[in-house]
Design a protein around this motif. Structure first.
Motif: not given
Ligand SMILES: NC(=O)c1ccc[n+]([C@@H]2O[C@H](COP(=O)([O-])OP(=O)(O)OC[C@H]3O[C@@H](n4cnc5c(N)ncnc54)[C@H](O)[C@@H]3O)[C@@H](O)[C@H]2O)c1
Length: 249
Positions: A28-46
């Motif tokens: 994201s520091q390089e300007g990318a749009r990021v999808v954070v995917a994980d089994l642990n949704l609350p942690a991914a949301e954080a």
């Protein structure tokens, strides 16, 4: 340096973990749009909230062992951002069980996450990337997959050796479609995965490491960013060791 990653869509599995989070922040520091995917949704949301300081981010729940769940993850990512340019296969678990105590169930569980998950996510990525004739897939393997398990269990090491060879097969298959494929081999990195090892084992590893310290998640993340960048566009089917010199091949 312009890495060419601005506005690219980067999907990171295991995105809520130590290395995944560092990847999300670095991309994201390089300007990318990021999808954070994980089994642990609350942690991914954080993590997505943290990334939101730099740019756009989306958190998704995924179980990489399930083809349906992986398909839904790609639908979610493309539904929001229209495409996926970079896939980082980072979801993984670690076992330290000695071979003679390792159950078939534990073996199957680890293989299904570390190896089958990498296959399923890569296969789904090809569907999105091939029609656009561009893309970038980076697999997080491990030094354990190069040297065999000592601290790492035999199942973990075998899964990561599988990821390394899968990377080469994928590179051969996807390269003609304009898709770059590479892997990284982290050594001992300071994350939740290695913290339970205990000080004695960590001290032994440090004594064997010429740089005399553990790696950080950020030090892995920036190599992954490099592999996804335009500067690494002719690096293909390769693996980069990130291990402080504990293993040199
Ligand atoms: N930490 C190290 O020393 C080290 C060394 C070599 C390789 N690696 C590899 O790097 C990757 C990231 O490891 P880390 O150190 O950040 O560990 P971590 O435990 O912090 O993160 C792993 C993440 O994977 C997620 N995950 C587990 N099972 C999943 C599933 N079925 N579907 C989706 N997500 C799932 C977990 O929820 C977690 O957020 C792993 O593949 C690991 O094997 C780590």
């Amino acid at each position: 340096m312009d890495t060419g990653l601005k506005d690219k869509v980067v999907l990171i599995t295991g995105g809520a973990g130590g290395i995944g989070r560092a990847c999300a922040l670095a991309f994201s520091q390089e300007g990318a749009r990021v999808v954070v995917a994980d089994l642990n949704l609350p942690a991914a949301e954080a993590v997505a909230r943290e990334v939101g300081v730099h740019g756009e981010a989306l958190a998704l729940k995924v179980d990489v062992t399930s083809a349906d769940s992986v398909r839904a993850m790609f639908d979610g990512a493309t539904g929001r951002f229209g495409q996926v340019d970079v896939l980082v296969n980072g979801a993984g678990i670690f076992h330290r069980t000695p071979i003679d105590e390792l159950s078939v169930e534990a073996w199957e569980q680890l293989m299904s996450i570390n190896l089958r998950g990498t296959f399923l996510c890569s296969q789904a990525a090809l569907k999105v990337m091939k029609p656009r004739r561009s893309g970038n897939i980076i697999n997080i393997a491990s030094m354990g997959g190069q040297v065999g398990g000592l601290v790492a269990g035999a199942d973990y090491s075998a899964s990561k050796a599988g990821v390394l060879c899968f990377t080469k097969s994928l590179a051969k298959n996807a390269g003609p479609s304009g898709i770059n494929v590479n892997a990284v081999n982290p050594g001992v990195i300071d994350t939740e995965m290695t913290r339970p090892w205990g000080q004695e084992i960590l001290d032994q590893r440090l004594a064997e490491t010429p740089l005399r310290r553990l790696g950080t998640a950020e030090e892995v993340a920036w190599v992954i960013v490099f592999l996804a960048s335009r500067q690494a566009s002719f690096v293909h089917g390769a693996h980069i060791d990130i291990n402080g010199g504990i293993y040199m091949d």
